[in-house]
Motif scaffolding. Structure first.
Motif, mmCIF file in Angstrom:
data_model
loop_
_atom_site.group_PDB
_atom_site.id
_atom_site.type_symbol
_atom_site.label_atom_id
_atom_site.label_comp_id
_atom_site.label_asym_id
_atom_site.label_seq_id
_atom_site.Cartn_x
_atom_site.Cartn_y
_atom_site.Cartn_z
ATOM 1 N N GLN A 41 8.887 39.107 6.851
ATOM 2 C CA GLN A 41 10.153 38.796 7.502
ATOM 3 C C GLN A 41 10.088 37.403 8.119
ATOM 4 O OE1 GLN A 41 11.281 41.619 10.493
ATOM 5 N NE2 GLN A 41 13.233 40.640 10.903
ATOM 6 N N GLN A 95 12.162 34.674 10.642
ATOM 7 C CA GLN A 95 13.186 34.578 11.677
ATOM 8 C C GLN A 95 13.320 33.130 12.106
ATOM 9 O OE1 GLN A 95 14.974 37.303 12.897
ATOM 10 N NE2 GLN A 95 16.226 35.847 14.033
ATOM 11 N N THR A 153 0.402 37.844 5.385
ATOM 12 C CA THR A 153 -0.550 36.812 5.777
ATOM 13 C C THR A 153 0.103 35.457 5.589
ATOM 14 O OG1 THR A 153 -2.405 38.213 5.087
ATOM 15 C CG2 THR A 153 -2.840 35.863 5.414
ATOM 16 N N PHE A 154 0.448 34.835 6.695
ATOM 17 C CA PHE A 154 1.238 33.608 6.684
ATOM 18 C C PHE A 154 0.569 32.510 5.877
ATOM 19 C CE2 PHE A 154 4.527 30.961 8.033
ATOM 20 C CZ PHE A 154 4.052 29.799 8.631
ATOM 21 N N ALA A 183 9.585 31.955 12.523
ATOM 22 C CA ALA A 183 8.463 32.845 12.783
ATOM 23 C C ALA A 183 8.352 33.877 11.665
ATOM 24 C CB ALA A 183 8.651 33.542 14.119
ATOM 25 N N SER A 220 6.419 37.301 9.945
ATOM 26 C CA SER A 220 5.720 38.534 10.277
ATOM 27 C C SER A 220 5.616 39.401 9.034
ATOM 28 C CB SER A 220 6.452 39.287 11.391
ATOM 29 O OG SER A 220 7.750 39.663 10.972
ATOM 30 N N GLY A 221 4.632 40.283 9.063
ATOM 31 C CA GLY A 221 4.519 41.273 8.005
ATOM 32 C C GLY A 221 3.597 40.912 6.860
ATOM 33 N N LYS A 243 -0.024 30.848 14.834
ATOM 34 C CA LYS A 243 1.191 31.411 15.429
ATOM 35 C C LYS A 243 2.171 31.929 14.378
ATOM 36 C CE LYS A 243 1.042 28.554 19.592
ATOM 37 N NZ LYS A 243 1.786 27.573 20.430
ATOM 38 N N ASN A 244 1.769 31.826 13.098
ATOM 39 C CA ASN A 244 2.644 32.292 12.009
ATOM 40 C C ASN A 244 4.027 31.652 12.080
ATOM 41 O OD1 ASN A 244 0.555 33.940 11.190
ATOM 42 N ND2 ASN A 244 1.436 35.804 12.028
ATOM 43 N N THR A 245 4.041 30.372 12.329
ATOM 44 C CA THR A 245 5.313 29.680 12.547
ATOM 45 C C THR A 245 5.330 28.343 11.821
ATOM 46 O OG1 THR A 245 5.547 30.729 14.724
ATOM 47 C CG2 THR A 245 6.920 28.802 14.285
#
Length: 123
Positions: free
Chosen positions: A1, A3, A26-27, A21, A23-24, A74-76
């Protein structure tokens, strides 16, 4: 996901930083891209960054004003936009493309998309 956030109504000449951002998944297994779509126009490529952050690509129209970066801890992913112009008005989307493929300027190459964040620049 994915965002996306950080958009808003701003005056020309100011800067803005968009965030996306994840999630869910591996970035760091994904290259990330930013695209934008203005009213009545097709979605267009703005910037992309590879999985590690070592390589970035920019559309000619934004080169020198846009900076893409990522923080895998930070997966961002971020998009810094400087010297905003009215023609930057659009919905900005972040997108993810999985390894082992390379970063791409084609929106069809991306597997996952955020919901978009509106940027409106007044003159």
């Amino acid at each position: 996901q994915l965002q996306a956030s950080g958009g808003g109504l701003v005056q020309a000449g100011v800067s803005l930083r968009l965030s996306c951002a994840a999630s869910g998944r591996t970035f760091s297994n994904y290259h990330m891209g930013w695209f934008r779509q203005a009213p009545g126009k097709e979605r267009e490529f703005a910037a992309a960054i590879n999985w590690s952050g070592a390589n970035a690509d920019y559309a000619d129209s934004v080169k020198g004003r846009f900076t893409i970066s990522r923080d895998n801890a930070k997966n961002t992913v971020y998009l810094q936009i400087d010297m905003l112009k009215p023609e930057d008005t659009a919905v900005y989307y972040c997108a993810a493309r999985g390894l082992p493929y390379s970063i791409s300027r084609r929106w069809r190459d991306y597997n996952y998309w955020g919901q978009g964040t509106q940027v409106t620049v007044s003159s």
